[in-house]
Design a protein around this motif. Structure first.
Motif, PDB file in Angstrom:
ATOM      1  N   ARG A  41       0.840  -1.207   0.000  1.00 60.79           N
ATOM      2  CA  ARG A  41       0.000   0.000   0.000  1.00 60.79           C
ATOM      3  C   ARG A  41       0.872   1.252   0.000  1.00 60.79           C
ATOM      4  O   ARG A  41       0.509   2.270  -0.569  1.00 60.79           O
ATOM      5  CB  ARG A  41      -0.935   0.013   1.205  1.00 60.79           C
ATOM      6  CG  ARG A  41      -1.911   1.187   1.167  1.00 60.79           C
ATOM      7  CD  ARG A  41      -2.980   1.066   2.201  1.00 60.79           C
ATOM      8  NE  ARG A  41      -3.957   2.133   2.046  1.00 60.79           N
ATOM      9  CZ  ARG A  41      -5.005   2.267   2.822  1.00 60.79           C
ATOM     10  NH1 ARG A  41      -5.241   1.395   3.791  1.00 60.79           N
ATOM     11  NH2 ARG A  41      -5.839   3.264   2.641  1.00 60.79           N
ATOM     12  N   ARG A  42       2.023   1.166   0.620  1.00 63.80           N
ATOM     13  CA  ARG A  42       2.933   2.315   0.688  1.00 63.80           C
ATOM     14  C   ARG A  42       3.385   2.762  -0.699  1.00 63.80           C
ATOM     15  O   ARG A  42       3.726   3.926  -0.893  1.00 63.80           O
ATOM     16  CB  ARG A  42       4.158   1.980   1.534  1.00 63.80           C
ATOM     17  CG  ARG A  42       3.852   1.740   2.985  1.00 63.80           C
ATOM     18  CD  ARG A  42       5.093   1.260   3.739  1.00 63.80           C
ATOM     19  NE  ARG A  42       4.786   0.864   5.089  1.00 63.80           N
ATOM     20  CZ  ARG A  42       4.829   1.669   6.145  1.00 63.80           C
ATOM     21  NH1 ARG A  42       5.178   2.911   5.997  1.00 63.80           N
ATOM     22  NH2 ARG A  42       4.513   1.228   7.337  1.00 63.80           N
ATOM     23  N   THR A  43       3.397   1.827  -1.640  1.00 64.11           N
ATOM     24  CA  THR A  43       3.838   2.159  -3.003  1.00 64.11           C
ATOM     25  C   THR A  43       2.671   2.224  -3.986  1.00 64.11           C
ATOM     26  O   THR A  43       2.881   2.357  -5.193  1.00 64.11           O
ATOM     27  CB  THR A  43       4.867   1.123  -3.503  1.00 64.11           C
ATOM     28  OG1 THR A  43       4.261  -0.179  -3.483  1.00 64.11           O
ATOM     29  CG2 THR A  43       6.121   1.136  -2.639  1.00 64.11           C
ATOM     30  N   GLY A  44       1.447   2.092  -3.467  1.00 67.26           N
ATOM     31  CA  GLY A  44       0.269   2.194  -4.324  1.00 67.26           C
ATOM     32  C   GLY A  44      -0.029   0.936  -5.118  1.00 67.26           C
ATOM     33  O   GLY A  44      -0.856   0.958  -6.033  1.00 67.26           O
ATOM     34  N   LYS A  45       0.627  -0.168  -4.785  1.00 64.73           N
ATOM     35  CA  LYS A  45       0.387  -1.428  -5.484  1.00 64.73           C
ATOM     36  C   LYS A  45      -0.645  -2.251  -4.715  1.00 64.73           C
ATOM     37  O   LYS A  45      -0.795  -2.085  -3.509  1.00 64.73           O
ATOM     38  CB  LYS A  45       1.693  -2.217  -5.624  1.00 64.73           C
ATOM     39  CG  LYS A  45       2.713  -1.520  -6.492  1.00 64.73           C
ATOM     40  CD  LYS A  45       4.003  -2.305  -6.555  1.00 64.73           C
ATOM     41  CE  LYS A  45       5.027  -1.525  -7.384  1.00 64.73           C
ATOM     42  NZ  LYS A  45       6.348  -2.110  -7.274  1.00 64.73           N
ATOM     43  N   PRO A  46      -1.338  -3.183  -5.397  1.00 63.12           N
ATOM     44  CA  PRO A  46      -2.328  -4.022  -4.709  1.00 63.12           C
ATOM     45  C   PRO A  46      -1.679  -4.938  -3.674  1.00 63.12           C
ATOM     46  O   PRO A  46      -0.490  -5.253  -3.757  1.00 63.12           O
ATOM     47  CB  PRO A  46      -2.935  -4.867  -5.843  1.00 63.12           C
ATOM     48  CG  PRO A  46      -2.533  -4.209  -7.108  1.00 63.12           C
ATOM     49  CD  PRO A  46      -1.283  -3.438  -6.834  1.00 63.12           C
ATOM     50  N   CYS A  47      -2.491  -5.361  -2.724  1.00 59.93           N
ATOM     51  CA  CYS A  47      -2.040  -6.309  -1.705  1.00 59.93           C
ATOM     52  C   CYS A  47      -1.550  -7.588  -2.384  1.00 59.93           C
ATOM     53  O   CYS A  47      -2.188  -8.082  -3.316  1.00 59.93           O
ATOM     54  CB  CYS A  47      -3.205  -6.623  -0.759  1.00 59.93           C
ATOM     55  SG  CYS A  47      -2.819  -7.858   0.496  1.00 59.93           S
ATOM     56  N   ILE A  48      -0.433  -8.133  -1.910  1.00 60.06           N
ATOM     57  CA  ILE A  48       0.104  -9.358  -2.522  1.00 60.06           C
ATOM     58  C   ILE A  48      -0.520 -10.621  -1.933  1.00 60.06           C
ATOM     59  O   ILE A  48      -0.301 -11.707  -2.435  1.00 60.06           O
ATOM     60  CB  ILE A  48       1.649  -9.430  -2.429  1.00 60.06           C
ATOM     61  CG1 ILE A  48       2.108  -9.452  -0.968  1.00 60.06           C
ATOM     62  CG2 ILE A  48       2.286  -8.268  -3.183  1.00 60.06           C
ATOM     63  CD1 ILE A  48       3.587  -9.761  -0.799  1.00 60.06           C
ATOM     64  N   ARG A  49      -1.330 -10.462  -0.868  1.00 65.67           N
ATOM     65  CA  ARG A  49      -1.988 -11.613  -0.238  1.00 65.67           C
ATOM     66  C   ARG A  49      -3.470 -11.334   0.047  1.00 65.67           C
ATOM     67  O   ARG A  49      -3.946 -11.551   1.156  1.00 65.67           O
ATOM     68  CB  ARG A  49      -1.274 -11.974   1.062  1.00 65.67           C
ATOM     69  CG  ARG A  49       0.131 -12.497   0.833  1.00 65.67           C
ATOM     70  CD  ARG A  49       0.731 -12.982   2.143  1.00 65.67           C
ATOM     71  NE  ARG A  49       2.024 -13.575   1.918  1.00 65.67           N
ATOM     72  CZ  ARG A  49       3.173 -12.932   2.032  1.00 65.67           C
ATOM     73  NH1 ARG A  49       3.195 -11.668   2.379  1.00 65.67           N
ATOM     74  NH2 ARG A  49       4.314 -13.546   1.811  1.00 65.67           N
ATOM     75  N   PRO A  50      -4.220 -10.878  -0.948  1.00 63.78           N
ATOM     76  CA  PRO A  50      -5.624 -10.535  -0.692  1.00 63.78           C
ATOM     77  C   PRO A  50      -6.481 -11.731  -0.275  1.00 63.78           C
ATOM     78  O   PRO A  50      -7.496 -11.553   0.397  1.00 63.78           O
ATOM     79  CB  PRO A  50      -6.106  -9.947  -2.023  1.00 63.78           C
ATOM     80  CG  PRO A  50      -5.203 -10.572  -3.040  1.00 63.78           C
ATOM     81  CD  PRO A  50      -3.867 -10.710  -2.352  1.00 63.78           C
ATOM     82  N   GLU A  51      -6.060 -12.932  -0.621  1.00 63.63           N
ATOM     83  CA  GLU A  51      -6.822 -14.123  -0.244  1.00 63.63           C
ATOM     84  C   GLU A  51      -6.703 -14.417   1.257  1.00 63.63           C
ATOM     85  O   GLU A  51      -7.524 -15.134   1.808  1.00 63.63           O
ATOM     86  CB  GLU A  51      -6.381 -15.346  -1.060  1.00 63.63           C
ATOM     87  CG  GLU A  51      -5.008 -15.904  -0.715  1.00 63.63           C
ATOM     88  CD  GLU A  51      -3.795 -15.074  -1.152  1.00 63.63           C
ATOM     89  OE1 GLU A  51      -2.697 -15.332  -0.641  1.00 63.63           O
ATOM     90  OE2 GLU A  51      -3.953 -14.167  -2.007  1.00 63.63           O
ATOM     91  N   SER A  52      -5.706 -13.834   1.905  1.00 61.15           N
ATOM     92  CA  SER A  52      -5.466 -14.107   3.324  1.00 61.15           C
ATOM     93  C   SER A  52      -5.536 -12.879   4.222  1.00 61.15           C
ATOM     94  O   SER A  52      -5.624 -13.027   5.428  1.00 61.15           O
ATOM     95  CB  SER A  52      -4.085 -14.743   3.504  1.00 61.15           C
ATOM     96  OG  SER A  52      -3.996 -15.937   2.772  1.00 61.15           O
TER      97      SER A  52
END
Length: 192
Positions: free
Chosen positions: A129-140
């Motif tokens: 989130r700090r770099t504006g990218k999506p969460c890398i673990r949205p399933e968890s």
């Protein structure tokens, strides 16, 4: 190091929202936290939190007391060690609870799990989130009920019969209280 005791209380979601939700007050607390706006599971969100709960008639509140042995309670040597040890105990206790809540989401489609406290999947400084990218673990990854504006201390005391305890200088409390939840269309669930 510690043992856990879990209490589950099921209540009407609408009643829970009416009596335990105070968005402005609790999001105000969130604003003063270092995680605000920097971790994906923390506010502010780009959506209405209450929209995420519409149609979910029941909430299953999961209270876990993590009881610490005396040696652990008195082991912190300084404030940094106390924080590190507290974080370690809660992360270890949450592994089992979080897994169970994710299993319940699978078992009861449409339900929504809430974990106790902060995200432990990544180091806070590595959250995308700090770099504006999506969460890398949205399933968890899951937010906490306090991040949606619910009063966790009142939930613990009034619904679960658990009083929250706090550290006293460098002595850890006799137990940590973790409050998780599952909002669902199902009144009866089977805890995995």
């Amino acid at each position: 190091m510690f043992t856990t005791e879990t209490v589950i209380k099921t209540t009407d979601a609408g009643e829970y929202i009416r009596h335990f939700h105070d968005r402005e007050r609790f999001i105000g607390y969130c604003r003063s936290c270092e995680n605000y706006g920097t971790v994906w599971v923390c506010p502010p969100y780009g959506f209405d939190c209450m929209d995420m709960l519409r149609g979910l008639d029941w909430v299953h509140i999961v209270g876990t007391r993590t009881l610490l042995d005396e040696k652990v309670r008195h082991s912190p040597q300084n404030a940094a060690h106390q924080k590190e040890l507290s974080y370690e105990v809660m992360a270890r206790a949450r592994r089992d609870i979080d897994w169970r809540l994710l299993e319940l989401e699978k078992r009861y489609p449409g339900s929504r799990a809430f974990f106790a406290g902060s995200c432990f999947l990544c180091r806070k400084e590595d959250c995308t989130r700090r770099t504006g990218k999506p969460c890398i673990r949205p399933e968890s990854a899951r937010s906490s009920i306090e991040a949606y504006g619910f009063d966790v201390a009142r939930t613990a005391s009034q619904l679960l019969g658990i009083e929250m305890k706090w550290s006293d200088r460098l002595v850890l409390p006799e137990y940590f209280t973790l409050v998780s939840a599952l909002f669902s269309t199902e009144r009866e669930i089977e805890w995995p």
